[in-house]
Design a protein around this motif. Structure first.
Motif, PDB file in Angstrom:
ATOM      1  N   MET A 215      39.699  42.279  29.780  1.00  0.00           N
ATOM      2  CA  MET A 215      40.411  43.077  28.783  1.00  0.00           C
ATOM      3  C   MET A 215      39.466  43.366  27.634  1.00  0.00           C
ATOM      4  O   MET A 215      38.404  42.754  27.530  1.00  0.00           O
ATOM      5  CB  MET A 215      41.667  42.347  28.298  1.00  0.00           C
ATOM      6  CG  MET A 215      41.388  41.009  27.645  1.00  0.00           C
ATOM      7  SD  MET A 215      42.821  39.923  27.504  1.00  0.00           S
ATOM      8  CE  MET A 215      43.011  39.341  29.175  1.00  0.00           C
ATOM      9  N   ASN A 216      39.856  44.271  26.760  1.00  0.00           N
ATOM     10  CA  ASN A 216      39.072  44.576  25.580  1.00  0.00           C
ATOM     11  C   ASN A 216      38.895  43.313  24.739  1.00  0.00           C
ATOM     12  O   ASN A 216      39.775  42.441  24.702  1.00  0.00           O
ATOM     13  CB  ASN A 216      39.775  45.669  24.766  1.00  0.00           C
ATOM     14  CG  ASN A 216      39.010  46.030  23.529  1.00  0.00           C
ATOM     15  OD1 ASN A 216      39.165  45.373  22.492  1.00  0.00           O
ATOM     16  ND2 ASN A 216      38.181  47.045  23.618  1.00  0.00           N
TER      17      ASN A 216
ATOM     18  N   LEU B 237      42.240  40.391  36.027  1.00  0.00           N
ATOM     19  CA  LEU B 237      43.557  40.023  35.503  1.00  0.00           C
ATOM     20  C   LEU B 237      43.663  40.614  34.104  1.00  0.00           C
ATOM     21  O   LEU B 237      42.988  40.164  33.173  1.00  0.00           O
ATOM     22  CB  LEU B 237      43.724  38.501  35.458  1.00  0.00           C
ATOM     23  CG  LEU B 237      45.015  37.983  34.824  1.00  0.00           C
ATOM     24  CD1 LEU B 237      46.240  38.507  35.558  1.00  0.00           C
ATOM     25  CD2 LEU B 237      45.013  36.466  34.774  1.00  0.00           C
ATOM     26  N   ASP B 238      44.477  41.652  33.968  1.00  0.00           N
ATOM     27  CA  ASP B 238      44.635  42.297  32.664  1.00  0.00           C
ATOM     28  C   ASP B 238      45.545  41.482  31.745  1.00  0.00           C
ATOM     29  O   ASP B 238      46.204  40.537  32.179  1.00  0.00           O
ATOM     30  CB  ASP B 238      45.128  43.739  32.818  1.00  0.00           C
ATOM     31  CG  ASP B 238      46.537  43.865  33.384  1.00  0.00           C
ATOM     32  OD1 ASP B 238      47.241  42.849  33.559  1.00  0.00           O
ATOM     33  OD2 ASP B 238      46.946  45.011  33.667  1.00  0.00           O
ATOM     34  N   ALA B 239      45.578  41.845  30.468  1.00  0.00           N
ATOM     35  CA  ALA B 239      46.375  41.118  29.479  1.00  0.00           C
ATOM     36  C   ALA B 239      47.860  41.154  29.817  1.00  0.00           C
ATOM     37  O   ALA B 239      48.567  40.161  29.652  1.00  0.00           O
ATOM     38  CB  ALA B 239      46.123  41.695  28.084  1.00  0.00           C
ATOM     39  N   ASN B 240      48.343  42.284  30.297  1.00  0.00           N
ATOM     40  CA  ASN B 240      49.751  42.430  30.634  1.00  0.00           C
ATOM     41  C   ASN B 240      50.167  41.449  31.727  1.00  0.00           C
ATOM     42  O   ASN B 240      51.155  40.728  31.595  1.00  0.00           O
ATOM     43  CB  ASN B 240      50.029  43.872  31.069  1.00  0.00           C
ATOM     44  CG  ASN B 240      51.486  44.118  31.351  1.00  0.00           C
ATOM     45  OD1 ASN B 240      52.360  43.801  30.551  1.00  0.00           O
ATOM     46  ND2 ASN B 240      51.763  44.694  32.507  1.00  0.00           N
ATOM     47  N   THR B 241      49.413  41.416  32.811  1.00  0.00           N
ATOM     48  CA  THR B 241      49.769  40.538  33.925  1.00  0.00           C
ATOM     49  C   THR B 241      49.522  39.086  33.575  1.00  0.00           C
ATOM     50  O   THR B 241      50.272  38.203  34.011  1.00  0.00           O
ATOM     51  CB  THR B 241      49.013  40.960  35.196  1.00  0.00           C
ATOM     52  OG1 THR B 241      49.248  42.362  35.423  1.00  0.00           O
ATOM     53  CG2 THR B 241      49.480  40.178  36.408  1.00  0.00           C
ATOM     54  N   LEU B 242      48.504  38.806  32.780  1.00  0.00           N
ATOM     55  CA  LEU B 242      48.290  37.439  32.281  1.00  0.00           C
ATOM     56  C   LEU B 242      49.534  36.948  31.562  1.00  0.00           C
ATOM     57  O   LEU B 242      50.029  35.851  31.817  1.00  0.00           O
ATOM     58  CB  LEU B 242      47.080  37.399  31.336  1.00  0.00           C
ATOM     59  CG  LEU B 242      46.860  36.100  30.565  1.00  0.00           C
ATOM     60  CD1 LEU B 242      46.579  34.928  31.505  1.00  0.00           C
ATOM     61  CD2 LEU B 242      45.722  36.275  29.552  1.00  0.00           C
ATOM     62  N   GLY B 243      50.077  37.775  30.681  1.00  0.00           N
ATOM     63  CA  GLY B 243      51.288  37.414  29.948  1.00  0.00           C
ATOM     64  C   GLY B 243      52.480  37.206  30.861  1.00  0.00           C
ATOM     65  O   GLY B 243      53.265  36.273  30.682  1.00  0.00           O
TER      66      GLY B 243
ATOM     67  N   VAL C 232      44.801  42.848  42.125  1.00  0.00           N
ATOM     68  CA  VAL C 232      44.092  43.708  41.177  1.00  0.00           C
ATOM     69  C   VAL C 232      45.099  44.299  40.207  1.00  0.00           C
ATOM     70  O   VAL C 232      46.164  44.758  40.610  1.00  0.00           O
ATOM     71  CB  VAL C 232      43.253  44.784  41.916  1.00  0.00           C
ATOM     72  CG1 VAL C 232      44.113  45.663  42.788  1.00  0.00           C
ATOM     73  CG2 VAL C 232      42.450  45.623  40.952  1.00  0.00           C
ATOM     74  N   THR C 233      44.764  44.236  38.913  1.00  0.00           N
ATOM     75  CA  THR C 233      45.685  44.676  37.869  1.00  0.00           C
ATOM     76  C   THR C 233      45.043  45.787  37.037  1.00  0.00           C
ATOM     77  O   THR C 233      43.891  46.145  37.247  1.00  0.00           O
ATOM     78  CB  THR C 233      46.095  43.492  36.965  1.00  0.00           C
ATOM     79  OG1 THR C 233      44.960  43.046  36.220  1.00  0.00           O
ATOM     80  CG2 THR C 233      46.660  42.337  37.790  1.00  0.00           C
ATOM     81  N   GLY C 234      45.788  46.271  36.055  1.00  0.00           N
ATOM     82  CA  GLY C 234      45.440  47.476  35.328  1.00  0.00           C
ATOM     83  C   GLY C 234      44.376  47.380  34.269  1.00  0.00           C
ATOM     84  O   GLY C 234      44.497  47.991  33.212  1.00  0.00           O
ATOM     85  N   SER C 235      43.327  46.672  34.520  1.00  0.00           N
ATOM     86  CA  SER C 235      42.158  46.666  33.649  1.00  0.00           C
ATOM     87  C   SER C 235      41.161  47.677  34.185  1.00  0.00           C
ATOM     88  O   SER C 235      41.077  47.901  35.400  1.00  0.00           O
ATOM     89  CB  SER C 235      41.521  45.271  33.651  1.00  0.00           C
ATOM     90  OG  SER C 235      40.220  45.310  33.099  1.00  0.00           O
TER      91      SER C 235
END
Length: 183
Positions: free
Chosen positions: A143-144, A107-113, A28-31
């Motif tokens: 993500m947004n 999966l947030d954008a940061n962790t995707l990257g 789990v990530t920061g979304s």
């Protein structure tokens, strides 16, 4: 601490030897979608023969209460507390061995990257980097809409798919920020 590490290793060994369970590791990530973690883990546990554990990023913890999650949650701090000496177990490797499936939701954008670039600077990204490509990894981007529509996002999702990872696509809805769009 050595006894704690041995107990942890022993727990993983006994869990791995159990063939009657299917083991799902949820990342789990920061979304903001992380607020659904208690519901997700509860629903997974309703499946017969399923065991669940969670690996969380620090940013994800902002969106849910650990007390509402009915399974063991691992954090970056756990990685460093379990390993003290050369012969101690390495948590991200033990989690990789334990799991039959890795589900990253959200999966947030940061962790995707990070994953697409091979960066492994936290427990979750270390598990992903060590993941056995013969086992399924399912990711659920969240993500947004503006972040989702950025050209780099499609490239990063394509990289994960090239690894053999399975995408659960975003859905269209009213976002927490009030925007209408995919999430």
């Amino acid at each position: 601490m050595q006894q704690d590490a041995e107990a942890t290793c022993s727990k993983f060994d006994s869990a791995t030897s159990s063939s009657s369970h299917f083991r799902i590791l949820v990342g789990v990530t920061g979304s903001v979608a992380a607020l659904k973690l208690p519901l997700l883990t509860t629903r997974l546990l309703e499946l017969p023969g399923v065991e669940v554990r969670v690996v969380t990023t620090e940013h994800a913890t902002h969106f849910y209460s650990p007390a509402e999650v009915p399974v063991r949650i691992y954090t970056d701090k756990d990685e460093w507390e379990f390993w003290k000496h050369r012969s101690d177990p390495v948590l991200h490797i033990e989690l990789r061995r334990w799991a039959d499936l890795l589900l990253i939701a959200p999966l947030d954008a940061n962790t995707l990257g990070k994953i697409a670039s091979g960066i492994c600077d936290n427990l979750l990204t270390c598990v992903v980097r060590a993941w056995d490509l013969n086992r399924p990894l399912i990711f659920c981007p969240a993500m947004n809409t503006a972040m989702w529509q950025h050209p780099i996002t499609a490239k990063q999702v394509a990289v994960l798919k090239e690894f053999g990872y399975i995408e659960v696509p975003c859905i269209a809805k009213k976002l927490v920020c009030g925007d209408e769009g995919v999430w």
